[in-house]
Structures are given as structure tokens and as C-alpha cells.
Design an enzyme around this catalytic site. Sequence first.
Site: not given
Lengths: 431, 102, 458
Positions: C74, C149, C173
Site C-alpha cells: 500500500k 482503503s 481497511s
Amino acid sequence: MNKYKIIIGLEVHIEPNTKQKMFCRCQQDHFGKIPNSNTCPICLGLPGALPYINKEAIEKIIKLGLALGSKINNFSRFYRKHYFYPDLPKGYQTSQLDSPFCIGGELLGKKINHIHLEEDAGKLVHETIDGEKVSLIDFNRSGSCLIEIVTEPVFNSVIEVIAFLKELQLIARYLDISNADMEKGSMRLEANISLSLDGKLPNYKVELKNINSFKFLEKAINAEIERQSKALNSGEKLIQETRGYDEIKKTTFSQRTKADSHDYRYFPEADLPPVELDNSEIEKIKLKLVELPEVKRKRFAEKYKLSKEYTEILILDIKRANYFEEAFKLSPNLITSIANLMVNKNLDKDFSEPAGLIRKILELTKVDYANSSDVEESISKVLYENPDVIKSFKDGKGQVIGFLIGQIQKKLNGKGDPRIIQQKLLEKLHE
Amino acid sequence: MTRLTKKEVLHVAELSNLKLSEGEVKKFLPQLSKIIEYVSQLSKVNTKEIKPTSQTTGLTNVYRENSNELGETLTQEEVLSNTDGYNGFFKVPAILEGRTNK
Amino acid sequence: MNLPLTIKETQEGLKSKKFSAVELVDTYLEKIKKYNDEYKIFLTINEEGAYKKAKEIDNSDFTLPLFGVVGSYKDIFLTKGIRTTAGSKILENFIPPYSATIVKKLENAGVISIGKLNCDAFAHGSSGENSDFGTTLNPWNKEYTAGGSSSGSGAALSSGMSLISIGTDTCGSIRLPANYGYLFSLKPTYGAVSRYGVIAMASSLDTVGPLAHTVSDVETVFNVIKGKDYLDATVTEKSINNKNSKFKIGIPKEFFVGGLSKEIEKNIGEVIKIYKNENVEFIDVSLPSTKYGISVYYIIQPAEVSSNLSRFDGIRYGGLRDSFGEEAKRRIMLGSYVLSAGFYDAYYEKAMKVRTIIKNEVDSIFTKVDALIAPVAPTPAFKLGEKTNDPLSMYLTDIYAATANLSGIPAIAIPSGFSDKKLPLGFQLMAPRFGEDILFKLGKIFELATDYKPKVAF
């Protein structure tokens, strides 16, 4: 101006002499380094960096708290204190709020509110480059350990403030917490000043900032007191504000700060587990304390019968005080010379060992010894002047010898060799 | 019950060092009000004698190791690599306002 | 070549010279280059670094635990010398001078880092739509969200662009993108994995964890990234030694009422049946205060966000604060509000107290059960654009996620089928703090019982 009572509270910042900064492993001592060469992701506030507590700083603040008679909290933690300023890299300062390491305490009769630990900010330099006014930032100091001592509003004169700061500085040096040097920035002061007619705390205070030397301290505080009393005399209402001191104009000036700036939105720092100290740990730190200046002062006065001025000079540096005591142990009878030569001639600086100083004293005094006929003459005079004392001696009071030697030395202006005087005096007395 | 006012939104923006456009203020006002209203349901919960939780680890006394050994610092070049520096310093327009903190 | 979907397959292929690490990288890059423009999964591709590492692996003795594993992060994990944006324009050109602890640990364990993954800016979101670099599309159906996310962390795996990925979970997330991508993922115990070098969202809630195609791959990666690094003071090394041969799982009744979709409810009912057949016992339990989870979360999280985003002042790195996206601004505002003078006690202090109540309820339930079962989200993946104008409805996506983050416990997301619209379905299991082992054991029981096979969308 005399009709007002001066009320001053202090916030004193001391940079402890730890090896590392407060929450990272950069060097605490940032003095004189090239700009931005003493930082890491943590103290530069890079994204993703996290703090980690430096235990050495905690030991130092607790030492100070114990020396000042504070209560040491068994539970302490850090908070985030938010405000925006270009030298504050994270947009918040990691500081303390409701659970500082030390609560209360007292110094020279002045009450301390609390002592807490926090991190320092970077440094700003203001310059004009190509006609454009800019501020330059160096983060070498950012994240350094900082001890803040907050007093109650209990000072009623500048003299009291200076005495307090000098004693605090001395204690910091005795405990090896910090050099607390104002000129080098390792001790900094903010004074909250207000004037009162009835002696009660008025509803305003002026925060006087960035006082960087003892010299300016006196001038700045006095200038502010004068400004306030003039204003009050002319019926002006004083407001809560922050002011700085202009050395050239010799006046204080208002420093603009943002409105609403005092809403710091504190909350507990989740990245740092709290600190729990049990009493045995506090006791362990207590054992590391040395004799404090005030105690030493009293002891020196009692034991060595030195003048106040001499005592003050000798205890100003714990190493010199120890040196003096060692020299005394080697030659108690030379105490006056030791003190004289240390205070007036700094001779201790030339001899790393007290024994060296003693040898030097003997050498110096030997050259100047009075000759034997002068000695004999003085002895005769003293004996003639003190028949009572001779009687006491003959009655078995041997301790009067000391008094007689002292009287003889007085006549010789201190130039007699004590051993020879004693020898000849005893011969005469036993005749 | 807890609708935010425009004044509060502007105050909070100032605290947050955000310059909001008129359009943003208009958009945020009802959105923030709605969220604040939703979270205000907590006022119903009895929290008498409950201690606040600011972290879940239960850890205490976590100190750095080797507090005598200095760590590696970033070079001045690395420090300034994401901005335009000036003679080894960071440069910002002149700061006129004083520090707000103690 | 057909891409391997497990670590075991990858490492056996490399050992038997069925393929080389360089060929693996070729194949992943080919896929990335073919689909990334459309699906917006990677923000930065580390082509040069990946080939360099692949050559090293090909010349190695294949002993490192993760040798040859192609991984991606990420874009909230700092990577030294490789752009790190947090999905936000404010960091569009930020090149970090240091790497996150977990990046170092993974690379030292033999991982080939292939790139940085798209996400909601600063991890604020549940759909990936808050990324300033375009929304990640769900490889299973591009009209739907990939989950946020960590949107790229899920999509990279369900599209076969990476074997494993790392995400962060502040309130679902990691679990949501796994759930919407037919993947396994672990949200570890708070404090099990270092957060150093991870752009902070909410410091007391953020966790770092892996996504993969099997339980044992999640476990293997977790074992590499967990543990002390002396840079994150909240990390502890601990694990619960659960020697149970028979597990008992609690079904919190509060998680199966209200807005839960019938399809998910039915699917989890089937999951429970499968477990029961495997000798796992279920009992009904109650966590009455978890209904306040989202309220507590939407006070504590924005407060910590407003603090953590204060460092972005445009002086040392990044753009000016004006370049924050709308969601970041909204959360900063919300956070400053609940912390500001006069409101702190009513909001922040109150939320921290209710957090205590939730945590205590959860802790006491674990004296009765080994784990808890819950949905990951109220519905299967929703359509892009569906919730963008209503922040509160978007926030409520995380209603089942909040409990684990607020109480600091671990949770695993497990895939359990597909919806009528052919979108992935799944569930989550939660265990007591440092009870990851229980979750791995239960996950493996489910894998075996259902004869689970890893799947990619294309």
C-alpha cells in the site's frame, strides 16, 4: 510605581546534558553544528516516524525534582500539544499535561508548581535574500530533551528572580543535569509579569519571552514593570499578551500571535506507553543525589569558618569545593592559605591534585619565613602580654598553645614557620 | 441538537491551519453537522467511573535501548532532498507572527 | 506461464527451475502493464528494483523464508528512494530517505518488491474512491469498489499482479479489500507489527497486515513482519498458546441485525454449518456496546488524524495544506473540533471511556469463547459512486470492523463464496489479543472443509 506589588511567575527551560535527544538517537548537544546535520526521520517529523523514550532524560528530571523537594509522580505520560509554527516539525510538541514527572517543590522559599519533560523545537533565522524577507530553519535542536520548571507567581522583585535562577543553575550543575548556561541557550526563561494594587493576582499577565542572559533579564523585567506601572497610573487597562525585549530601545514590545492560538488540543500520546515508577526506583535515584549547594554552604560556614564571600566562591563549582575539602584534610593548619590562594589566585587550576597545592603553599611560605631572632622576639612579647595564659598552660590546659601561636603569627604577619614557632614556644614555656 | 455553526467551522479551520473556500465551508457544514449529530449518541452511555482508554497495549516503561550510542543521522542532502533549501537551511516566507506556545 | 498463487507453488517452481525469479517478474509486469491503466492498482512500479532483486534470488540458495515471493505495498509504507504518495497529491513527488520496518523485513526475507499500491488518500475511506490518483476498480467487476482503503492491496492479488501484498487496517481497511477480492487477510493485534515508516492515520488504531490467497501464506508473511524493531514503542512479542483441539466460537447477536444484507447473513449461516460439521461449537453471545463502535471510532480516529496530518506543512516535503483532498480536510476539521476547548470532555474523553466499555465487553467474552464470528461489511462490494456524496453512509460500511480496532484484537478475513452478482463474499473471525494462532487454525479448518482453491479474476 512603588504603590504596586510586583507579581512574577517563571517558566524556566533547561536543556539536560543527555547523550541523545528526547525521542530519537540523534545527539542532544546541537551547539555549533552545521545546519540540519543532526536530524533523523523522527526529529525531522518525516511521515511514518515514531518516538521512543530516552530514559536518561527521565532520570535527570527526577533527580532535579528530588533536589527541589517535588513529589515524584508514580504515573506519568506524554501528551501531544498542537500548534503550527515552521520550526515545529510535527505540528505538535510532545510534552506533558496532567501527569508531569514532578509536582510541587520549593527553592529559596519559592514554590514550584510542577516540573515536566518535553521536546525542543528547531531554530529560526530571519534574513533578507535578494530583497525578499525569509525565515531559515535549522532542525538540529528539534526533538532535544527539555526540562520545564514552572513556578507559582511568587516573585516580588527582579532580585528574587535572579537569586532563584542562579541557585537553580547551581543545582543543575551540582547534579550534572545541565550546564544551565543562559548565554548558550541551555537555560531559557519566560517570566509572567503583572502588577497589583491590593496584592491579589490581577486578571492579566504579560508573558515576557526569549530572555537569553542574566544581563538582559534584569533590564527586560524592569522595563516591563515600568511600562505596566506607567500604563496603570494613566488609567490604562492592561491585557494578557506576549512581549519581547528590544535591547536597543530598552523597551518591551508586543509580539503578534494568532488569535485562538492557545487552544492546544492536547491528547495523550498513543505512540508512547506511559511511565510507571515505583517508590524503590525513585529511592534508587535519590541515592545518586549529591550534597546540595545550600547544605554545603551551611557546612562550609560552620566547619571552616570562612567568610560568606569565600564560601560562595568555593561552592560555585562542586569540583573546586571538593578540591578545597581534600586540601584541607591534607593540611588543616593551612586552611587560610588554601582558601586565599584558591579564591584570590586560582592556584588550584595549576595543580590538578590538592597535594600539589599544599606542596606549593609550603614552598611559598618557607621562602618568606621570618628569621629566628624575629621569631624569638615575638614569642617573648606575646608571653609578656599574656601571663594569664601562661598560668593556664602550667595548670595543664595544653590547648592554649594554639592561641599563643596565633598571637605570635600575628606579630610576624603570618610569616612564621608554625613548626619552629611551636618548638621554640614550648622550650620557653618549659624553661 | 448539535448543528455546527459557520463560525465554528471557520474557527476549527483556523485551528487546523486550513484555508477553506466558500464552497468547501458550504459543503462541510451540513456534512460535519450530520456526523457530529451521529456520534453525539455517546452522550447516552453511562461512563461514570470508567477510565478512558488511549491505547490498548497495556504497556508501560518502554525505553530506548543503547541510550549512550548515537544513532545514524540523515545527511544534510537527504534532509533537504524533498524541498528547495538555502545554504543547508529550509526556507519559508518571513515569519511575522510570534510563537504561540510557551 | 501460469502464475503461481501460493508461496509454496512459487518456491517449488523456483527450486525445480520450472521458472526463474526473473521470469516471474516478467509475467507479473506484463499483467500490470496490460491492466494497470484501466484498473489503477499500482501508483508506482518498481521495475528496476524488482529485476535486480529477482537476479539476486536466482543466484541465491533458496533458503530465505520468502524467497521469490513477489510482493507489493500500500503506498502508505515508506520505501527509500521510491516515491511514496499515501494516495494523496500532497505527496505526489515525495521520495522518502528511509524505508518502513516491514519493507526492510520483507526484503531481507527474500521478497521481490514490485511496486506501490493505490489507496484512499491517507487511508481515509472504504472504497478507494478517495485516492487522488483515480479509483481502483474491482477486478471481479469493474463497476464495483475493490474495497478500501487498501484498495490496490486487494485488487493487486485478485488480478494476479502480485503474490502477496501489505495493507493497513485502522477500521477494516485490510479486511474489506480482501473481502471484496476473494482473499485472506489478517488485521493483527495492535502492537504485534511495527508501524515505523507507515504514514500514520490514527496512531492508537493503525495496524499493519498481509493479504494473500491462503491462510498459511498470510501466516508466513505475518511471522516475518511481526516483532520488535525498537522503533515503535507499542510493539510487544507475545502469543497465546492455544492447545485446544475443539474450538468454541461466539456469534454476537448485535452483528446480525439491522442493515446486514440477507445474502451475507445466509452465507455466514452456511459457514457456521460447515464449521459445526468440523466439530467447532457455536454459542450466542452479546456485545451490547459495540453498537457505539462507529461513533467512538469517528471521534478518536479524526482526532488522531488531525494530529498526524499536522506535520504536512509543505516545508520539509510535500505540497501545501491546501492540496489535501476533501476527505482529509473533513477529518482534520472533525478531529480539531472534538479536541478543541470546550468540546474535549463531551467528545474525545467520552469516546475514550466508551472505548473502555467496548474493550471490557470484548475481553470478558473471550473468557467464554476462543473466537468471534462476524460479517466484514453489511453488503457485498457496492457500486462505485454509490456513497461518495454521503460520508456518513460510507463510514457505516465499517460498522463490523470497528470492534477489532477499538479493542486492539486480531481479526482474519476469510473468503466464503460469491454473490448472485458474482461478487466475492466472506466473513471475519476475531480472537483475543495475540491470539493470531487461533485464527490461523480456524482458517485452515475452513479451507480444508471447503476444499478451498485460490482464484483470480483474470
